[in-house]
Design a protein around this motif. Structure first.
Motif, PDB file in Angstrom:
ATOM      1  N   THR A 295      15.424 -24.449  16.303  1.00  0.00           N
ATOM      2  CA  THR A 295      14.888 -25.441  17.184  1.00  0.00           C
ATOM      3  C   THR A 295      15.820 -25.539  18.327  1.00  0.00           C
ATOM      4  O   THR A 295      17.004 -24.987  18.499  1.00  0.00           O
ATOM      5  CB  THR A 295      14.741 -26.658  16.265  1.00  0.00           C
ATOM      6  N   ASN A 296      15.244 -26.324  19.317  1.00  0.00           N
ATOM      7  CA  ASN A 296      16.021 -26.485  20.441  1.00  0.00           C
ATOM      8  C   ASN A 296      17.562 -27.555  20.349  1.00  0.00           C
ATOM      9  O   ASN A 296      17.364 -28.230  19.622  1.00  0.00           O
ATOM     10  CB  ASN A 296      15.372 -27.421  21.663  1.00  0.00           C
ATOM     11  N   PRO A 297      18.702 -27.038  21.027  1.00  0.00           N
ATOM     12  CA  PRO A 297      19.769 -27.999  20.736  1.00  0.00           C
ATOM     13  C   PRO A 297      19.982 -29.035  21.473  1.00  0.00           C
ATOM     14  O   PRO A 297      20.881 -29.658  22.027  1.00  0.00           O
ATOM     15  CB  PRO A 297      20.806 -26.996  21.445  1.00  0.00           C
ATOM     16  N   ASN A 298      18.652 -29.969  21.343  1.00  0.00           N
ATOM     17  CA  ASN A 298      19.025 -31.217  21.718  1.00  0.00           C
ATOM     18  C   ASN A 298      18.696 -32.274  20.485  1.00  0.00           C
ATOM     19  O   ASN A 298      18.667 -31.632  19.602  1.00  0.00           O
ATOM     20  CB  ASN A 298      17.743 -31.474  22.761  1.00  0.00           C
ATOM     21  N   LEU A 299      18.869 -33.649  20.790  1.00  0.00           N
ATOM     22  CA  LEU A 299      18.796 -34.608  19.714  1.00  0.00           C
ATOM     23  C   LEU A 299      17.707 -34.270  18.738  1.00  0.00           C
ATOM     24  O   LEU A 299      18.123 -34.214  17.381  1.00  0.00           O
ATOM     25  CB  LEU A 299      18.814 -35.993  20.350  1.00  0.00           C
ATOM     26  N   GLU A 300      16.580 -34.300  18.979  1.00  0.00           N
ATOM     27  CA  GLU A 300      15.532 -33.996  18.348  1.00  0.00           C
ATOM     28  C   GLU A 300      15.285 -32.923  17.500  1.00  0.00           C
ATOM     29  O   GLU A 300      14.983 -32.835  16.326  1.00  0.00           O
ATOM     30  CB  GLU A 300      14.093 -34.295  19.145  1.00  0.00           C
ATOM     31  N   GLY A 301      15.806 -31.550  18.394  1.00  0.00           N
ATOM     32  CA  GLY A 301      15.804 -30.371  17.733  1.00  0.00           C
ATOM     33  C   GLY A 301      16.914 -30.145  16.678  1.00  0.00           C
ATOM     34  O   GLY A 301      16.547 -29.738  15.451  1.00  0.00           O
ATOM     35  N   GLU A 302      17.859 -30.894  16.751  1.00  0.00           N
ATOM     36  CA  GLU A 302      18.993 -30.863  15.565  1.00  0.00           C
ATOM     37  C   GLU A 302      18.746 -31.671  14.699  1.00  0.00           C
ATOM     38  O   GLU A 302      18.991 -31.216  13.430  1.00  0.00           O
ATOM     39  CB  GLU A 302      20.309 -31.537  16.245  1.00  0.00           C
ATOM     40  N   ALA A 303      18.094 -32.657  14.689  1.00  0.00           N
ATOM     41  CA  ALA A 303      17.534 -33.506  13.751  1.00  0.00           C
ATOM     42  C   ALA A 303      16.494 -32.836  12.817  1.00  0.00           C
ATOM     43  O   ALA A 303      16.433 -32.991  11.747  1.00  0.00           O
ATOM     44  CB  ALA A 303      16.837 -34.965  14.278  1.00  0.00           C
ATOM     45  N   THR A 304      15.540 -32.119  13.607  1.00  0.00           N
ATOM     46  CA  THR A 304      14.716 -31.305  12.882  1.00  0.00           C
ATOM     47  C   THR A 304      15.304 -30.087  12.156  1.00  0.00           C
ATOM     48  O   THR A 304      14.988 -29.949  11.034  1.00  0.00           O
ATOM     49  CB  THR A 304      13.439 -30.776  13.766  1.00  0.00           C
ATOM     50  N   ALA A 305      16.352 -29.668  12.491  1.00  0.00           N
ATOM     51  CA  ALA A 305      17.158 -28.478  11.978  1.00  0.00           C
ATOM     52  C   ALA A 305      17.612 -28.874  10.722  1.00  0.00           C
ATOM     53  O   ALA A 305      17.646 -28.268   9.663  1.00  0.00           O
ATOM     54  CB  ALA A 305      18.199 -27.910  12.872  1.00  0.00           C
ATOM     55  N   MET A 306      18.102 -30.204  10.528  1.00  0.00           N
ATOM     56  CA  MET A 306      19.005 -30.830   9.697  1.00  0.00           C
ATOM     57  C   MET A 306      17.907 -31.056   8.761  1.00  0.00           C
ATOM     58  O   MET A 306      18.150 -30.790   7.474  1.00  0.00           O
ATOM     59  CB  MET A 306      19.541 -31.887   9.977  1.00  0.00           C
ATOM     60  N   TYR A 307      16.829 -31.574   9.039  1.00  0.00           N
ATOM     61  CA  TYR A 307      15.673 -31.908   8.154  1.00  0.00           C
ATOM     62  C   TYR A 307      14.993 -31.007   7.351  1.00  0.00           C
ATOM     63  O   TYR A 307      15.132 -30.955   6.015  1.00  0.00           O
ATOM     64  CB  TYR A 307      14.456 -32.507   8.970  1.00  0.00           C
ATOM     65  N   VAL A 308      14.973 -29.789   8.075  1.00  0.00           N
ATOM     66  CA  VAL A 308      14.146 -28.406   7.512  1.00  0.00           C
ATOM     67  C   VAL A 308      15.482 -27.742   6.570  1.00  0.00           C
ATOM     68  O   VAL A 308      14.924 -27.445   5.194  1.00  0.00           O
ATOM     69  CB  VAL A 308      14.173 -27.442   8.612  1.00  0.00           C
ATOM     70  N   ALA A 309      16.650 -27.842   6.888  1.00  0.00           N
ATOM     71  CA  ALA A 309      17.784 -27.404   6.149  1.00  0.00           C
ATOM     72  C   ALA A 309      17.935 -28.194   4.467  1.00  0.00           C
ATOM     73  O   ALA A 309      17.995 -27.894   3.564  1.00  0.00           O
ATOM     74  CB  ALA A 309      19.052 -27.471   6.741  1.00  0.00           C
ATOM     75  N   ARG A 310      17.723 -29.653   4.726  1.00  0.00           N
ATOM     76  CA  ARG A 310      17.751 -30.389   3.536  1.00  0.00           C
ATOM     77  C   ARG A 310      16.624 -30.097   2.816  1.00  0.00           C
ATOM     78  O   ARG A 310      16.688 -30.307   1.532  1.00  0.00           O
ATOM     79  CB  ARG A 310      18.016 -31.975   4.147  1.00  0.00           C
ATOM     80  N   LEU A 311      15.610 -29.827   3.393  1.00  0.00           N
ATOM     81  CA  LEU A 311      14.244 -29.484   2.334  1.00  0.00           C
ATOM     82  C   LEU A 311      14.382 -28.224   1.683  1.00  0.00           C
ATOM     83  O   LEU A 311      13.993 -27.967   0.608  1.00  0.00           O
ATOM     84  CB  LEU A 311      12.996 -29.423   3.432  1.00  0.00           C
ATOM     85  N   LEU A 312      14.799 -27.213   2.613  1.00  0.00           N
ATOM     86  CA  LEU A 312      14.819 -25.794   1.956  1.00  0.00           C
ATOM     87  C   LEU A 312      15.993 -25.412   1.179  1.00  0.00           C
ATOM     88  O   LEU A 312      15.841 -24.490   0.167  1.00  0.00           O
ATOM     89  CB  LEU A 312      14.716 -24.646   3.065  1.00  0.00           C
ATOM     90  N   THR A 313      17.152 -25.728   1.456  1.00  0.00           N
ATOM     91  CA  THR A 313      18.306 -25.343   0.725  1.00  0.00           C
ATOM     92  C   THR A 313      18.288 -25.843  -0.741  1.00  0.00           C
ATOM     93  O   THR A 313      18.538 -24.769  -1.572  1.00  0.00           O
ATOM     94  CB  THR A 313      19.400 -26.216   1.223  1.00  0.00           C
ATOM     95  N   PRO A 314      17.554 -26.832  -1.410  1.00  0.00           N
ATOM     96  CA  PRO A 314      17.308 -27.104  -2.637  1.00  0.00           C
ATOM     97  C   PRO A 314      16.501 -26.089  -3.371  1.00  0.00           C
ATOM     98  O   PRO A 314      16.558 -25.766  -4.566  1.00  0.00           O
ATOM     99  CB  PRO A 314      16.801 -28.683  -3.017  1.00  0.00           C
ATOM    100  N   LEU A 315      15.717 -25.369  -2.582  1.00  0.00           N
ATOM    101  CA  LEU A 315      14.769 -24.383  -2.935  1.00  0.00           C
ATOM    102  C   LEU A 315      15.296 -23.169  -3.090  1.00  0.00           C
ATOM    103  O   LEU A 315      14.752 -22.200  -3.427  1.00  0.00           O
ATOM    104  CB  LEU A 315      13.465 -24.440  -2.084  1.00  0.00           C
ATOM    105  N   GLY A 316      16.878 -23.067  -2.963  1.00  0.00           N
ATOM    106  CA  GLY A 316      17.337 -21.692  -3.155  1.00  0.00           C
ATOM    107  C   GLY A 316      17.343 -20.894  -1.775  1.00  0.00           C
ATOM    108  O   GLY A 316      17.449 -19.646  -1.855  1.00  0.00           O
ATOM    109  N   VAL A 317      16.701 -21.561  -0.494  1.00  0.00           N
ATOM    110  CA  VAL A 317      16.691 -20.580   0.552  1.00  0.00           C
ATOM    111  C   VAL A 317      18.124 -20.941   1.233  1.00  0.00           C
ATOM    112  O   VAL A 317      18.637 -21.754   1.388  1.00  0.00           O
ATOM    113  CB  VAL A 317      15.337 -20.936   1.399  1.00  0.00           C
TER     114      VAL A 317
END
Lengths: 200, 355
Positions: A143-165
């Protein structure tokens, strides 16, 4: 000022992104001048693009006919790694590097409550469904390196990491071929943070 | 500096001396303060009088334009601002759009003294936070950046809280988690930068107050940064989440912090006389100016709006003596106090005529 078809054309052009009233007027007068067949080619191209292209049912990239886009239908692609992007245009950018051989997932934007964009407006559920189907082992969030993009990246990471990705994020740093003295403090700071040992 | 449709000016041209003091004179209500307001807008992106955007645009017009050519240590800079109350206002530096506090303050560095400064002392915490954050623009790029980021996260978070309508769904919780983490990270960077700044300011503000008030150091000025939460910001955000959701606003964070100012151990906001408050406001501005001069190569232009009308001649002279050389622009509707040297006097009428 203008009436009838010319006014309508200027108004339509003016609704396009990045085109203000003056540009719209200049383009409209240009179209007025060009040979009829050129104008037809333009209008046909617009009609055809709407008729023939759809969004890929798997990754939401632009697809030309068929349910899947060219990348999703390509067997040579690594199905274990996906690159999560905001917009189909970002796929073009990543593809130009020639360094990524996995598949993509287009979110269709970034988290932006001010503009009413939450997880529901993004293709997040579809991303989770793809993870559930197995196979995907690693996700690179581009995602883009701006506020919204960074927030989205963190959101996606928090969703996917527990799934073993394994989830990673693009690095930030200095542009290649650039000059250190022209780098802004923030980018340089990030580059310092992400420094790498030189292999000798 | 050129003004188009700014306040009462349809078109105006203003060329102060590059070194020394330029005085803008004229009766009340002729636009003297507006000239300073326009310059300060370029450096801060807002009106120092706290006026909304629409009031800066000439009645009946849809936008105002401020254009200034600055020398900035032999580094010619063209700063242009377009103020559009109904749409997107923007500021360009050398034809490139900028928006952060740091970018604006380095392009048009200025220190403003105005009668409204009294509100910094006597008013709510917002004025004190703004003073700190604007100063970070000169001294601490990381802190200034954090101030901008915190502001944007707060807006996003508030929008999310409003949209949730108090309903706690899984999506709301998971997205709030993300914004809370980002707010906690940038918020702590900002708060630490503000706390450092307050500590650094103490050694300048106290002495400046002593000299202005002529109290031979008797008046002890205290300055403390007061966080609006305890312990860890992330924990505090999570503890207040249900409250935030119910009320639809951000209830904790750096945007609720304050700087406590004391004179001889008593809180200046509630206990100091108006004269003391006015003096302390000036001392704060001087402190900021001197701190910026001592730490950076930036020499902010001094903008003094009608400050002498509120001070007795002795304090006026003490104020001017405190001000270092460089460019300063001041406005006055009354004759200048004695002992103040002036390079250039511009009657306000000359500005309006130019086209």
């Amino acid at each position: 000022m203008y009436t009838g078809p010319l006014r309508a054309l200027i108004d339509e052009l003016g609704r396009l992104p990045g085109i203000g009233p003056k540009s719209a007027q200049r383009i409209a007068f240009h179209i007025l001048k060009v040979p009829t067949e050129d104008a037809h080619r333009l209008s046909d191209a617009i009609v055809v693009v709407k008729e023939r292209t759809t969004l890929c049912e798997q990754c939401f990239n632009v697809a030309e006919g068929g349910a899947w886009c060219a990348i999703c239908s390509d067997d040579q692609r690594d199905g274990e790694v996906i690159c999560v992007v905001e917009d189909p245009r970002d796929i073009v950018a990543v593809e130009r590097t020639n360094q990524f051989h996995g598949r993509y997932h287009v979110l269709g934007g970034a988290l932006n409550p001010l503009e009413g964009i939450g997880p529901d407006q993004l293709k997040v559920r579809e991303l989770l469904a793809r993870i559930d189907a197995g196979q995907i082992r690693e996700a690179i969030v581009c995602t883009n390196p701006n506020l919204e993009g960074e927030a989205t990246a963190m959101y996606v990471a928090r969703l996917l990491t527990p799934l073993g990705v394994i989830v990673s994020r693009l690095a930030s740093g200095l542009p290649v071929g650039g000059d250190l003295e022209y780098a802004d403090e923030l980018t340089l700071g990030r580059a310092l943070e992400g420094r790498r040992r030189i292999e000798v | 500096m050129e003004l188009v449709n700014f306040r009462i000016f349809g078109a105006g041209l203003f060329s102060p001396e590059a070194e020394g003091t330029t005085v803008v004179t004229g009766p009340n209500g002729t636009g003297k303060t507006s000239v300073l307001e326009a310059l300060a807008y370029l450096g801060t992106g807002r009106s120092f009088r706290g006026a909304p955007r629409e009031s800066m645009v000439r009645t009946g017009e849809d936008r105002a334009i401020i254009r200034a050519e600055l020398d900035n240590n032999d580094n010619p800079t063209l700063v242009e601002a377009e103020i559009v109350p109904a749409g997107r206002s923007r500021t360009q530096v050398n034809r490139k759009v900028v928006q952060g506090r740091k970018e604006l303050s380095t392009a048009t560095p200025c220190t403003i003294f105005s009668p409204e400064d009294l509100v910094i002392i006597s008013g709510g915490p917002r004025g004190r936070r703004d003073l700190l954050d604007d100063t970070l623009g000169f001294l601490d790029p990381e802190g200034a950046r954090a101030a901008d980021v915190v502001e944007r996260i707060q807006r996003q978070r508030a929008a999310l809280l409003r949209q949730s309508g108090g309903k706690v769904t899984a999506d709301v919780v998971s997205t709030l988690d993300v914004w809370d983490h980002r707010l906690a990270a940038s918020g702590m960077t900002l708060v630490k930068a503000r706390e450092r700044l307050v500590r650094d300011l103490v050694e300048f503000v106290g002495p400046a107050y002593g000299r202005l008030a002529g109290s031979e150091g008797r008046a002890l000025v205290g300055q403390h940064y007061v966080r609006s939460w305890d312990d860890d910001l992330l924990t505090a955000l999570q503890a207040h989440r249900s409250d935030d959701l119910r009320r639809g606003v951000n209830t904790v964070g750096p945007h609720r912090d304050d700087m406590l100012l004391e004179i001889e151990g008593r809180e200046a906001r509630t206990h100091a006389s108006q004269g003391e408050q006015r003096c302390l406001a000036l001392a704060l501005r001087i402190g900021v100016h001197q701190l910026v001069l001592s730490r950076t190569s930036v020499i902010p232009t001094l903008l003094l709006d009608d400050v002498f009308s509120e001070l007795d001649p002795a304090r006026s002279r003490a104020l001017v003596a405190e001000l270092p050389p460089g460019q300063s622009i001041l406005t006055t509707a009354v004759p200048l106090p004695e002992g103040i040297s002036v390079a250039h006097i511009i009657p306000i009428g000359q500005l309006v005529r130019a086209s």
